[in-house]
Design an enzyme around this catalytic site. Structure first.
Site, short mmCIF file in Angstrom:
data_model
loop_
_atom_site.label_atom_id
_atom_site.label_comp_id
_atom_site.label_asym_id
_atom_site.label_seq_id
_atom_site.Cartn_x
_atom_site.Cartn_y
_atom_site.Cartn_z
CG ASN A 16 -1.67 1.24 1.47
OD1 ASN A 16 -1.78 2.06 0.56
ND2 ASN A 16 -2.22 1.40 2.68
CE LYS A 62 -0.06 3.33 4.74
NZ LYS A 62 0.08 3.47 6.19
CG HIS A 67 -5.69 1.98 5.32
ND1 HIS A 67 -5.28 2.93 6.23
CD2 HIS A 67 -4.66 1.12 5.16
CE1 HIS A 67 -4.04 2.65 6.59
NE2 HIS A 67 -3.64 1.57 5.96
CD GLU A 126 -2.77 5.63 6.79
OE1 GLU A 126 -2.77 5.70 5.54
OE2 GLU A 126 -1.81 5.18 7.45
CD GLU A 147 -3.36 -2.44 7.44
OE1 GLU A 147 -2.22 -2.62 6.99
OE2 GLU A 147 -4.04 -1.44 7.17
N GLY A 160 2.74 2.28 10.78
CA GLY A 160 3.72 3.35 10.63
C GLY A 160 4.45 3.72 11.91
CB SER A 164 5.34 -1.89 12.11
OG SER A 164 4.99 -0.54 12.40
P1 PGA Z 1 3.06 0.30 7.56
O1 PGA Z 1 1.57 0.55 7.00
O2 PGA Z 1 3.54 -1.00 6.96
O3 PGA Z 1 3.84 1.48 7.06
O4 PGA Z 1 2.96 0.24 9.05
C1 PGA Z 1 0.68 -0.51 6.84
C2 PGA Z 1 -0.63 -0.02 6.27
O5 PGA Z 1 -1.08 1.07 6.64
O6 PGA Z 1 -1.25 -0.70 5.43
#
Ligand code: PGA
Length: 243
Positions: free
Chosen positions: A9, A11, A91, A93, A158, A164, A203
């Protein structure tokens, strides 16, 4: 057994100069035992589709309606027309920054299926929900309210606090939640629920991927930061393929 799936992903990252990373990832993907999916920003979807043959390309979000007065939005049909086969919905976010509810996420998942895309449906608890002992009930409710009636889906668990942050849940915490999700999938879809891939996300890095992929009912990962560079993503793909 579910297929093993590794999904990146990107983003809101990636200009056309990043297409070389997609090319490098695609070169390796064809020789692995897992399915590789990349979800670059929409501006790169069509270009990415045109340059890969061994990976699937996905969108990061879609509107639930077919068309209409929704400035700045994009329908699942448009993503499919650009050549994508997948789309991430729900997601955290999007849930946080755009107020997306479970009902809206479910509508988006249905729209994805309507357009012939496979939705990657994200669920996961916040840190305060986990600290309050609510993780399993929150994720279970999100699951029940967000999934469509067809089992042609991928689930990504997640935990919001792991995205992140470099903070990883313990393998016991991942095991517990993935077992709960598998049970929910079987309850919802019967036998078909046994073969829906459940991805872990948050992560995932080259140095922790092997341990995560050793967990029962972890069928792959949704990777953010470490999917931007082929040199980070390829070892994670290989860890899944070898698992
Ligand atoms: P990350 O993000 O691997 O940077 O923690 C995962 C995600 O948001 O899908």
């Amino acid at each position: 057994m579910p297929h093993k799936v590794i999904a990146g992903n990107w983003k809101m990252n990636g200009a056309q100069t990043a297409l070389s990373e997609i090319a490098a990832i695609s070169l390796v993907a064809g020789s692995l035992t897992c399915k590789t999916i990349l979800c670059p920003p929409t501006t790169l979807t069509h270009l990415a589709v045109g340059m890969v043959d061994s990976i699937g390309i996905g969108g990061q979000n879609c509107h639930h309606e077919l068309e209409g007065p929704h400035t700045g939005d994009i329908s699942a049909e448009m993503i499919a027309e650009a050549g994508a086969q997948y789309v991430i919905v729900g997601h955290s976010e999007r849930r946080e920054n755009h107020g997306e509810t479970d009902a809206l996420v479910q509508a988006k998942a249905k729209a994805a299926l309507r357009a012939g895309l496979m939705p990657i449906i994200c669920i996961g608890e916040t840190l305060s929900q986990r600290e309050d002992g609510q993780a399993i009930s929150v994720v279970s409710t999100q699951f029940i309210m967000s999934v469509p009636t067809q089992a042609n889906i991928i689930i990504a668990y997640e935990p919001v606090w792991a995205i992140g942050t470099g903070v990883l849940p313990s393998l016991a915490q991942i095991t517990k939640m993935h077992d709960v999700i598998r049970a929910l999938l079987i309850k919802t879809y019967g036998k078909q629920g046994e073969s829906v891939p459940i991805l872990y996300g948050g992560s995932v890095k080259p140095n922790n991927a092997q341990g995560i992929f050793g967990v029962a009912n972890v069928n792959g990962a949704l990777v953010g930061g470490a999917s931007l560079k082929a040199s980070d993503f390829i070892p994670i793909m290989q860890a899944l393929s070898d698992s």
